[in-house]
Design a protein around this motif. Structure first.
Motif, short mmCIF file in Angstrom:
data_model
loop_
_atom_site.label_atom_id
_atom_site.label_comp_id
_atom_site.label_asym_id
_atom_site.label_seq_id
_atom_site.Cartn_x
_atom_site.Cartn_y
_atom_site.Cartn_z
N LEU A 1 0.83 -1.20 0.00
CA LEU A 1 0.00 0.00 0.00
C LEU A 1 0.87 1.25 0.00
CD1 LEU A 1 -2.73 1.46 0.33
CD2 LEU A 1 -2.45 1.19 2.82
N GLY A 2 1.92 1.25 0.82
CA GLY A 2 2.80 2.41 0.88
C GLY A 2 3.45 2.71 -0.45
N HIS A 3 3.93 1.67 -1.14
CA HIS A 3 4.57 1.89 -2.45
C HIS A 3 3.57 2.43 -3.47
CE1 HIS A 3 8.47 0.37 -1.42
NE2 HIS A 3 7.98 -0.77 -0.99
N PHE A 4 2.36 1.89 -3.46
CA PHE A 4 1.37 2.37 -4.42
C PHE A 4 0.90 3.79 -4.09
CE2 PHE A 4 0.48 -2.36 -5.00
CZ PHE A 4 1.23 -2.43 -6.17
N LEU A 5 0.85 4.14 -2.80
CA LEU A 5 0.50 5.51 -2.42
C LEU A 5 1.55 6.51 -2.90
CD1 LEU A 5 -0.93 5.12 1.21
CD2 LEU A 5 -2.19 5.77 -0.85
N MET A 6 2.79 6.05 -3.09
CA MET A 6 3.84 6.92 -3.60
C MET A 6 3.56 7.39 -5.03
SD MET A 6 6.20 7.49 -1.29
CE MET A 6 7.63 8.00 -2.25
N ALA A 7 2.62 6.75 -5.69
CA ALA A 7 2.26 7.17 -7.05
C ALA A 7 1.50 8.50 -7.05
CB ALA A 7 1.41 6.09 -7.72
N PHE A 8 1.05 8.93 -5.89
CA PHE A 8 0.29 10.17 -5.80
C PHE A 8 1.03 11.13 -4.87
CE2 PHE A 8 -2.49 6.48 -6.18
CZ PHE A 8 -3.15 6.76 -7.37
N GLU A 9 1.38 12.31 -5.39
CA GLU A 9 2.15 13.27 -4.59
C GLU A 9 1.45 13.64 -3.28
OE1 GLU A 9 1.59 13.61 -7.79
OE2 GLU A 9 3.47 14.05 -8.84
N GLY A 10 0.14 13.78 -3.35
CA GLY A 10 -0.60 14.23 -2.18
C GLY A 10 -0.53 13.27 -1.01
N SER A 11 -0.37 11.98 -1.28
CA SER A 11 -0.39 10.97 -0.21
C SER A 11 1.01 10.57 0.24
CB SER A 11 -1.15 9.73 -0.70
OG SER A 11 -0.54 9.20 -1.87
N PHE A 12 2.01 11.38 -0.08
CA PHE A 12 3.41 11.04 0.20
C PHE A 12 3.64 10.69 1.67
CE2 PHE A 12 7.61 12.70 1.59
CZ PHE A 12 8.41 11.78 0.96
N LEU A 13 3.20 11.53 2.59
CA LEU A 13 3.44 11.29 4.00
C LEU A 13 2.67 10.07 4.50
CD1 LEU A 13 3.39 14.97 5.34
CD2 LEU A 13 5.38 13.51 4.89
N LEU B 1 4.21 6.56 6.21
CA LEU B 1 3.66 5.97 7.42
C LEU B 1 3.30 4.50 7.20
CD1 LEU B 1 2.68 6.32 10.33
CD2 LEU B 1 0.47 7.09 9.41
N ALA B 2 2.66 4.20 6.06
CA ALA B 2 2.29 2.82 5.76
C ALA B 2 3.53 1.93 5.64
CB ALA B 2 1.49 2.77 4.46
N LEU B 3 4.58 2.46 5.04
CA LEU B 3 5.82 1.68 4.89
C LEU B 3 6.49 1.43 6.24
CD1 LEU B 3 7.15 3.44 1.68
CD2 LEU B 3 6.65 1.00 1.88
N ILE B 4 6.49 2.43 7.10
CA ILE B 4 7.08 2.26 8.43
C ILE B 4 6.34 1.17 9.21
CG2 ILE B 4 7.38 3.37 10.68
CD1 ILE B 4 7.88 6.01 9.08
N VAL B 5 5.01 1.21 9.17
CA VAL B 5 4.21 0.19 9.85
C VAL B 5 4.44 -1.17 9.21
CG1 VAL B 5 1.86 -0.59 10.34
CG2 VAL B 5 2.46 1.83 10.61
N GLY B 6 4.47 -1.22 7.88
CA GLY B 6 4.63 -2.48 7.16
C GLY B 6 5.95 -3.17 7.45
N HIS C 1 7.28 7.51 -10.31
CA HIS C 1 6.21 6.62 -9.89
C HIS C 1 6.37 5.22 -10.47
CE1 HIS C 1 4.69 10.20 -8.21
NE2 HIS C 1 4.23 10.72 -9.33
N TRP C 2 7.07 5.11 -11.59
CA TRP C 2 7.36 3.79 -12.15
C TRP C 2 8.28 3.01 -11.20
CZ3 TRP C 2 5.48 1.29 -16.44
CH2 TRP C 2 4.67 2.07 -17.30
N GLY C 3 9.26 3.70 -10.65
CA GLY C 3 10.17 3.03 -9.71
C GLY C 3 9.45 2.57 -8.45
N PHE C 4 8.65 3.46 -7.86
CA PHE C 4 7.92 3.10 -6.65
C PHE C 4 6.86 2.03 -6.94
CE2 PHE C 4 9.02 7.66 -5.56
CZ PHE C 4 10.02 7.31 -4.68
#
Length: 459
Positions: A123-135, A139-144, A199-202
């Motif tokens: 979820l964290g990686h896919f959220l990185m595709a959207f600038e607005g949801s960066f933070l 958070l999702a990656l830290i929890v994951g 976003h391709w990388g993330f």
């Protein structure tokens, strides 16, 4: 680290040699861990470059939810803010696995916790595709990572009977899968992120994480199960009382944590300000083609893996002729190589002139720093486990990783100095931190080793 045990209905099959002479489950666990480490190091490689070159630019930063609050909280912007965010992210990644182990042991069990962690990471990686949801992505990656890390390696040993000699080699194979992923992540995700789109990388990291989760679910018949009843029984077992010597050893461990944090600064800076410096000043164009800056991470990972093998082989040969240095002796040697590596970066900055920096000094840095890495990282973990009282072994390993938490948190601050300090002074500071580590290890060996570890002070 968890205390989950295998259920009685899972018995290690000594005749199972389907994967390189090892149980089939080892192959699945190695590939799953490889997928997780690929996704993690994809993030490590791209994060600072993404923030400095794209996300924190005024035209893009305005759309990031919560970023204004973060800027005001730290009083930072631009590259210093990117280093601070990166430092907080990477430090928390080493702190949350303690909570992840607790969740697995007390509530969800190891398997469910690991799956939940993988879902959060994807979820964290896919959220990185959207600038607005960066933070929110961070958070999702830290929890994951906190839920995932530590709940997979414990399953490797359970594939073998207690006296199965393949157990040690199993962990080596598991470690190889990690290192292959660390080398591959910058080549694949780094190239896609820098050359095609961030976003391709993330997104690639997210796809690989999902693939790893699917593989883990498929592999269930070949993996150790777990029993909550056995976990509860383990928790009810009386704990062995700590002796005065045990308390002294715990004191030694606590004393070494901040020393390790300072000694690791140069190595941990590689993913932070070092990448920004490389992107701006290294000569990465060859025959008309500019290589992605992230390839420097692949160079470092390849050097680290090669030197781990080389150093281990060297001491096998050395030990047959002379007395091999103890753990602290090797950490002292490693600090000398770390200092030498840092001085290569000072030389690169001092001799740059008006053009780009050639790769001779950076490559020498990666070589020497990797030799230092091979002497400090695995050896220090061995030292901590050696110091650990039997009843607190897993706890002491958790304390060990607090050194990485501290190192990455400090790097978040120090990395921000790159924009304001002369580059030579910036890297000289890192050399100084390695000198502090060297002096502390020497003093520990000379004056505290015998008293706290019951060992002779001499090598």
């Amino acid at each position: 680290m968890t205390i989950a045990e295998a259920t009685p209905d899972f018995e290690a099959d000594r005749n199972d040699r389907a994967f390189l002479g090892h149980p089939k489950g080892l192959g699945y666990l190695a590939f799953v861990e490889g997928c997780e480490r690929f996704s993690y190091y994809s993030m490590q490689t791209l994060l600072v470059l993404y923030m400095v070159k794209y996300l924190l630019l005024p035209e893009n930063a305005a759309g990031v939810i919560g970023l204004d609050w973060v800027k005001n909280f730290y009083g930072l912007d631009g590259q210093p803010l990117a280093s601070r965010i990166f430092g907080d992210y990477t430090s928390l990644v080493y702190l949350t696995p303690i909570a992840g182990g607790f969740v697995a042991d007390r509530w969800l069990g190891r398997r469910a916790t690991l799956i939940l962690g993988g879902l959060f990471m994807a979820l964290g990686h896919f959220l990185m595709a959207f600038e607005g949801s960066f933070l929110f992505a961070l958070l999702a990656l830290i929890v994951g990572v906190g839920l995932f890390k530590g709940n997979i390696a414990s399953q490797v040993g359970e594939l073998y009977d207690a006296n199965d000699l393949r157990r040690a080699m199993a962990f080596q194979i598991f470690y190889i899968a990690i290192n292959v992923s660390v080398i591959a992540a910058p080549l694949i995700s780094g190239t896609l992120g820098e050359k095609i789109g961030w976003h391709w990388g993330f997104g690639t990291a997210g796809v690989v994480m999902v693939a790893g989760l699917i593989l883990y679910l498929y592999a269930k018949p070949w993996l150790p199960a777990e029993s909550r009843a056995l976990r509860a029984e383990k928790a009810r077992e009386p704990k062995e009382a700590l002796t005065q010597r045990d308390w002294l050893r715990i004191f030694a461990v606590i004393l070494l944590v901040p020393v390790m944090a300072v000694a690791l600064l140069t190595n941990q800076e590689i993913f932070n300000a070092y990448l920004v410096w490389a992107d701006q000043h290294f000569q990465l164009t060859f025959f008309g083609t500019t290589l992605p800056t992230s390839y420097m991470i692949t160079i470092d990972a390849a050097a680290s893996f090669s030197m781990l093998v080389a150093v281990a082989g060297f001491y096998v040969w050395y030990g047959k002729k002379w007395r091999e240095p103890d753990e602290l002796g090797k950490m002292i040697i490693g600090s000398v190589f770390t200092i030498a590596g840092g001085l290569c970066l000072v030389m690169a900055a001092a001799t740059q002139g008006d053009g780009k920096i050639g790769l001779f000094w950076p490559l020498m840095f990666h070589l020497l720093n990797s030799i230092g890495f091979a002497h400090i990282l695995p050896v220090s973990l061995a030292l901590f486990t050696k110091l650990a009282p039997k009843a607190l072994n897993a706890t002491v390993v958790g304390i060990y990783y607090l050194a990485f938490f501290g190192a990455n948190y400090i790097v978040g601050t120090v990395g921000g100095w790159y924009s304001s300090l002369p580059t030579t002074s910036f890297w000289l500071f890192h050399v100084a931190t390695a000198v502090v580590g060297l002096v502390a290890f020497i003093l520990f060996k000379l004056f505290l080793a015998k008293r706290l570890m019951g060992e002779p002070a001499a090598a």
